[in-house]
Design an enzyme around this catalytic site. Structure first.
Site, PDB file in Angstrom:
ATOM      1  N   ARG A  57      -1.608 -41.163  39.251  1.00 50.23           N
ATOM      2  CA  ARG A  57      -1.005 -41.433  40.562  1.00 50.23           C
ATOM      3  C   ARG A  57      -0.225 -40.223  41.069  1.00 50.23           C
ATOM      4  O   ARG A  57      -0.251 -39.909  42.262  1.00 50.23           O
ATOM      5  CB  ARG A  57      -0.114 -42.673  40.528  1.00 50.23           C
ATOM      6  CG  ARG A  57      -0.881 -43.962  40.353  1.00 50.23           C
ATOM      7  CD  ARG A  57      -1.863 -44.205  41.521  1.00 50.23           C
ATOM      8  NE  ARG A  57      -2.726 -45.318  41.209  1.00 50.23           N
ATOM      9  CZ  ARG A  57      -4.030 -45.241  40.983  1.00 50.23           C
ATOM     10  NH1 ARG A  57      -4.644 -44.079  41.036  1.00 50.23           N
ATOM     11  NH2 ARG A  57      -4.742 -46.307  40.717  1.00 50.23           N
TER      12      ARG A  57
ATOM     13  N   GLU B   6      -2.755 -37.842  42.220  1.00 54.25           N
ATOM     14  CA  GLU B   6      -3.258 -38.328  43.502  1.00 54.25           C
ATOM     15  C   GLU B   6      -2.262 -38.030  44.625  1.00 54.25           C
ATOM     16  O   GLU B   6      -2.648 -37.585  45.711  1.00 54.25           O
ATOM     17  CB  GLU B   6      -3.512 -39.839  43.409  1.00 54.25           C
ATOM     18  CG  GLU B   6      -4.054 -40.448  44.687  1.00 54.25           C
ATOM     19  CD  GLU B   6      -4.286 -41.948  44.536  1.00 54.25           C
ATOM     20  OE1 GLU B   6      -5.299 -42.411  45.055  1.00 54.25           O
ATOM     21  OE2 GLU B   6      -3.454 -42.639  43.908  1.00 54.25           O
TER      22      GLU B   6
ATOM     23  N   SER C  63      11.496 -23.998  43.176  1.00 49.50           N
ATOM     24  CA  SER C  63      11.540 -23.631  41.771  1.00 49.50           C
ATOM     25  C   SER C  63      11.332 -24.848  40.880  1.00 49.50           C
ATOM     26  O   SER C  63      11.824 -25.932  41.158  1.00 49.50           O
ATOM     27  CB  SER C  63      12.893 -22.996  41.432  1.00 49.50           C
ATOM     28  OG  SER C  63      12.984 -22.731  40.054  1.00 49.50           O
TER      29      SER C  63
END
Length: 146
Positions: free
Chosen positions: A87, A90, A113
């Site tokens: 997920r 995704e 960063s």
């Protein structure tokens, strides 16, 4: 001891003692996210942090030494198959370019960063189903021209 063996040893002790990452982090005085990352081999601990982790888990000096080693941050470049990890993959696939555009519009040409960085994971109770709240905070690093 290498980082893989270190991680396996830490997880075995954590399970044997019935501890959570949150509980270990509280005893050690560290962020649960950072502590978990160090125990999984993706960050290094100071000698004091490594000793505190090992004291909490009842582990020896070989684990402490491994916790202090600088990691090589390499991970598989294939699409993850674990549903939770997927997920996040995704999310970056769908929103990565959007985040880049919005961040660079607000800050200029640069990056966030992952070294000067904090992350928190919280639970938000909601009548429609509990929510996962992930907060990331990283220093903005402007690209330089020469």
């Amino acid at each position: 001891m290498d980082k893989v063996t270190m991680t396996e040893t830490i997880i075995a002790s954590k399970l044997e003692k019935g501890l959570t990452w949150e509980a270990i982090a509280e005893k050690v005085g560290a962020s649960p996210v950072w502590l978990t990352s160090a125990c999984l081999g993706m960050n290094s601990a100071s000698p004091e942090q490594a000793a505190a982790i090992c004291d909490c888990l009842g582990l020896g000096s070989e684990v402490s030494t491994a916790l202090q080693k600088f990691p090589t941050k390499i991970w598989e470049q294939t699409v993850p198959t674990d549903p939770l990890v997927y997920r996040f993959y995704e999310i970056m696939g769908v929103y990565g370019d959007t985040l880049k555009e919005v961040i660079q519009e607000k800050f200029g040409d640069g990056i966030m960063s992952a070294i000067d960085f904090n992350m928190e994971v919280d639970k938000e109770e909601n009548p429609k189903g509990d929510r996962v709240v992930v907060t990331m905070s990283g220093k903005f690093l402007k690209y330089s021209a020469w």
